[in-house]
Design a protein around this motif. Structure first.
Motif, mmCIF file in Angstrom:
data_model
loop_
_atom_site.group_PDB
_atom_site.id
_atom_site.type_symbol
_atom_site.label_atom_id
_atom_site.label_comp_id
_atom_site.label_asym_id
_atom_site.label_seq_id
_atom_site.Cartn_x
_atom_site.Cartn_y
_atom_site.Cartn_z
ATOM 1 N N THR A 71 0.803 -1.225 0.000
ATOM 2 C CA THR A 71 0.000 0.000 0.000
ATOM 3 C C THR A 71 0.832 1.269 0.000
ATOM 4 N N ALA A 72 1.828 1.351 0.875
ATOM 5 C CA ALA A 72 2.601 2.586 1.009
ATOM 6 C C ALA A 72 3.300 2.955 -0.291
ATOM 7 N N LEU A 73 3.985 1.994 -0.895
ATOM 8 C CA LEU A 73 4.733 2.286 -2.116
ATOM 9 C C LEU A 73 3.786 2.533 -3.290
ATOM 10 N N SER A 74 2.684 1.814 -3.365
ATOM 11 C CA SER A 74 1.736 2.028 -4.465
ATOM 12 C C SER A 74 1.117 3.416 -4.373
ATOM 13 N N GLU A 75 0.832 3.895 -3.162
ATOM 14 C CA GLU A 75 0.269 5.237 -3.002
ATOM 15 C C GLU A 75 1.277 6.307 -3.377
ATOM 16 N N THR A 76 2.527 6.102 -3.001
ATOM 17 C CA THR A 76 3.575 7.063 -3.364
ATOM 18 C C THR A 76 3.757 7.104 -4.867
ATOM 19 N N LEU A 77 3.725 5.930 -5.511
ATOM 20 C CA LEU A 77 3.864 5.864 -6.962
ATOM 21 C C LEU A 77 2.671 6.540 -7.640
ATOM 22 N N GLU A 78 1.506 6.322 -7.123
ATOM 23 C CA GLU A 78 0.301 6.961 -7.664
ATOM 24 C C GLU A 78 0.420 8.481 -7.609
ATOM 25 N N GLN A 79 0.831 9.013 -6.470
ATOM 26 C CA GLN A 79 0.980 10.463 -6.316
ATOM 27 C C GLN A 79 2.023 11.014 -7.273
ATOM 28 N N TRP A 80 3.107 10.256 -7.474
ATOM 29 C CA TRP A 80 4.145 10.671 -8.428
ATOM 30 C C TRP A 80 3.577 10.726 -9.836
ATOM 31 N N ALA A 81 2.856 9.667 -10.225
ATOM 32 C CA ALA A 81 2.333 9.565 -11.582
ATOM 33 C C ALA A 81 1.310 10.647 -11.883
ATOM 34 N N LEU A 82 0.495 11.020 -10.916
ATOM 35 C CA LEU A 82 -0.574 11.995 -11.148
ATOM 36 C C LEU A 82 -0.065 13.423 -11.322
ATOM 37 N N GLN A 83 1.238 13.611 -11.180
ATOM 38 C CA GLN A 83 1.828 14.923 -11.491
ATOM 39 C C GLN A 83 2.077 15.078 -12.987
ATOM 40 N N ILE A 84 1.997 13.958 -13.713
ATOM 41 C CA ILE A 84 2.276 13.966 -15.155
ATOM 42 C C ILE A 84 1.051 14.451 -15.926
ATOM 43 N N LYS A 85 1.272 15.262 -16.908
ATOM 44 C CA LYS A 85 0.204 15.739 -17.786
ATOM 45 C C LYS A 85 0.342 15.063 -19.153
ATOM 46 N N PRO A 86 -0.792 14.720 -19.816
ATOM 47 C CA PRO A 86 -2.182 14.988 -19.415
ATOM 48 C C PRO A 86 -2.657 14.059 -18.303
ATOM 49 N N ASN A 87 -3.318 14.646 -17.342
ATOM 50 C CA ASN A 87 -3.737 13.960 -16.133
ATOM 51 C C ASN A 87 -4.720 12.826 -16.405
ATOM 52 N N GLN A 88 -5.642 13.028 -17.331
ATOM 53 C CA GLN A 88 -6.675 12.032 -17.592
ATOM 54 C C GLN A 88 -6.090 10.710 -18.084
ATOM 55 N N ALA A 89 -5.066 10.791 -18.923
ATOM 56 C CA ALA A 89 -4.432 9.570 -19.428
ATOM 57 C C ALA A 89 -3.780 8.791 -18.299
ATOM 58 N N VAL A 90 -3.236 9.503 -17.323
ATOM 59 C CA VAL A 90 -2.613 8.840 -16.172
ATOM 60 C C VAL A 90 -3.679 8.143 -15.336
ATOM 61 N N TYR A 91 -4.759 8.839 -15.094
ATOM 62 C CA TYR A 91 -5.856 8.227 -14.345
ATOM 63 C C TYR A 91 -6.323 6.930 -15.013
ATOM 64 N N GLU A 92 -6.517 6.994 -16.321
ATOM 65 C CA GLU A 92 -7.014 5.820 -17.040
ATOM 66 C C GLU A 92 -6.071 4.628 -16.907
ATOM 67 N N GLY A 93 -4.769 4.899 -17.012
ATOM 68 C CA GLY A 93 -3.800 3.822 -16.869
ATOM 69 C C GLY A 93 -3.781 3.227 -15.482
ATOM 70 N N LEU A 94 -3.857 4.072 -14.470
ATOM 71 C CA LEU A 94 -3.870 3.600 -13.086
ATOM 72 C C LEU A 94 -5.140 2.810 -12.782
ATOM 73 N N ILE A 95 -6.262 3.268 -13.306
ATOM 74 C CA ILE A 95 -7.534 2.573 -13.073
ATOM 75 C C ILE A 95 -7.495 1.175 -13.680
ATOM 76 N N LYS A 96 -7.027 1.072 -14.923
ATOM 77 C CA LYS A 96 -6.939 -0.242 -15.577
ATOM 78 C C LYS A 96 -5.995 -1.176 -14.820
ATOM 79 N N ALA A 97 -4.884 -0.619 -14.321
ATOM 80 C CA ALA A 97 -3.938 -1.440 -13.555
ATOM 81 C C ALA A 97 -4.582 -1.941 -12.272
ATOM 82 N N ALA A 98 -5.331 -1.079 -11.586
ATOM 83 C CA ALA A 98 -6.015 -1.478 -10.355
ATOM 84 C C ALA A 98 -7.061 -2.545 -10.620
ATOM 85 N N GLN A 99 -7.764 -2.421 -11.730
ATOM 86 C CA GLN A 99 -8.766 -3.425 -12.087
ATOM 87 C C GLN A 99 -8.117 -4.778 -12.358
ATOM 88 N N ARG A 100 -6.984 -4.778 -13.078
ATOM 89 C CA ARG A 100 -6.300 -6.042 -13.363
ATOM 90 C C ARG A 100 -5.797 -6.699 -12.079
#
Length: 266
Positions: free
Chosen positions: A221-250
């Motif tokens: 949990t700790a490392l995944s949350e830190t990685l998520e916060q790092w990734a969400l700084q990248i633009k475009p933001n929506q594409a990052v969200y979509e990738g993270l959501i698909k990864a969480a679903q898998r």
């Protein structure tokens, strides 16, 4: 293996000192320097018309692998890339590279290969795209557990995409942790140049999504949350969200996928 998976796919001293060092590193020492002169000679010859001499220089280095000290091997770790470069333009070098790979594979299977040789083998496999060969050897080593488990783990970064695709998340965890920490500590998510942005989107983000999936599946949990916060700084933001959501679903973490979906649409 699917084609997509395939793409996913570094002087002389007192004799008693050298003897002690040999004991420490578990291998005999040779030569007065940790930089091997034959590799330097081979490197200089690559850009000339002396391909055979270049090959002989690299062969002189790799043919004495068994008596090389570990530090000597590590300090000459780029020699494998030079040999690969030579093999791309000179047939006999290509054949030598293939023979070297076969020799090391046999040593790996017998669990007699050093870390430097394993690293060289993984480099050759990646260059040649022979991920199926790595997958076969990896699983064969696991069948020899517990003795083969440690050696198999050293091949995990080569078969990492296959481990993820087959949801063997526990075996992929160490590589995922390394990739996640590297991104967080070494890669700037906010870029100023188009070239850096393109590298983020085409190289780093897919790697981050893979790591995020594996971390979630292993409840890191700790490392995944830190990685998520790092990734969400990248633009475009929506594409990052979509990738993270698909990864969480898998990774069968619908709780994380739902939370990210709400954040995305807010």
């Amino acid at each position: 293996m699917k084609e997509g998976d395939k793409t996913k796919v570094k002087r002389a001293g007192v004799s008693s000192i050298w003897r002690r060092l040999g004991l420490v590193f578990g291998q005999p020492w040779i030569g007065p320097t940790i930089y091997d002169k034959t590799t330097a000679r081979g490197r200089k010859l690559i850009g000339t018309d002396k391909d055979q001499e270049a090959l002989e220089a690299f062969a002189a280095f790799f043919d004495k692998r068994a008596v090389m000290g570990r530090i000597i091997r590590r300090r000459n770790s780029t020699a494998i890339f030079d040999l690969i470069r030579l093999s791309e333009k000179y047939g006999p070098a290509r054949q030598y590279l293939n023979n070297l790979a076969d020799q090391i594979a046999a040593e790996i299977e017998a669990q007699k290969a050093g870390d430097e040789d394993i690293s060289d083998w993984c480099t050759i496999v990646r260059h040649q795209g022979q991920f199926d060969k790595a997958w076969e050897l990896y699983n064969k080593l696991l069948q020899d557990q517990p003795s083969g488990c440690s050696t198999a783990g050293k091949l995990a970064n080569v078969v990492y995409p296959r481990l993820i695709s087959e949801k063997r998340y526990k075996e992929a965890l160490e590589t995922a942790q390394e990739n996640a920490r590297w991104a967080i500590e070494e890669v700037e998510p906010v870029t100023r140049h188009a070239e850096e942005q393109a590298r983020l989107l085409t190289y780093w983000l897919p790697s981050v999504f893979e790591a995020f999936e594996v971390l979630l599946a292993n409840n890191e949990t700790a490392l995944s949350e830190t990685l998520e916060q790092w990734a969400l700084q990248i633009k475009p933001n929506q594409a990052v969200y979509e990738g993270l959501i698909k990864a969480a679903q898998r990774a069968d973490h619908t709780d994380v996928a739902d939370r990210l979906s709400l954040a995305k649409n807010s």
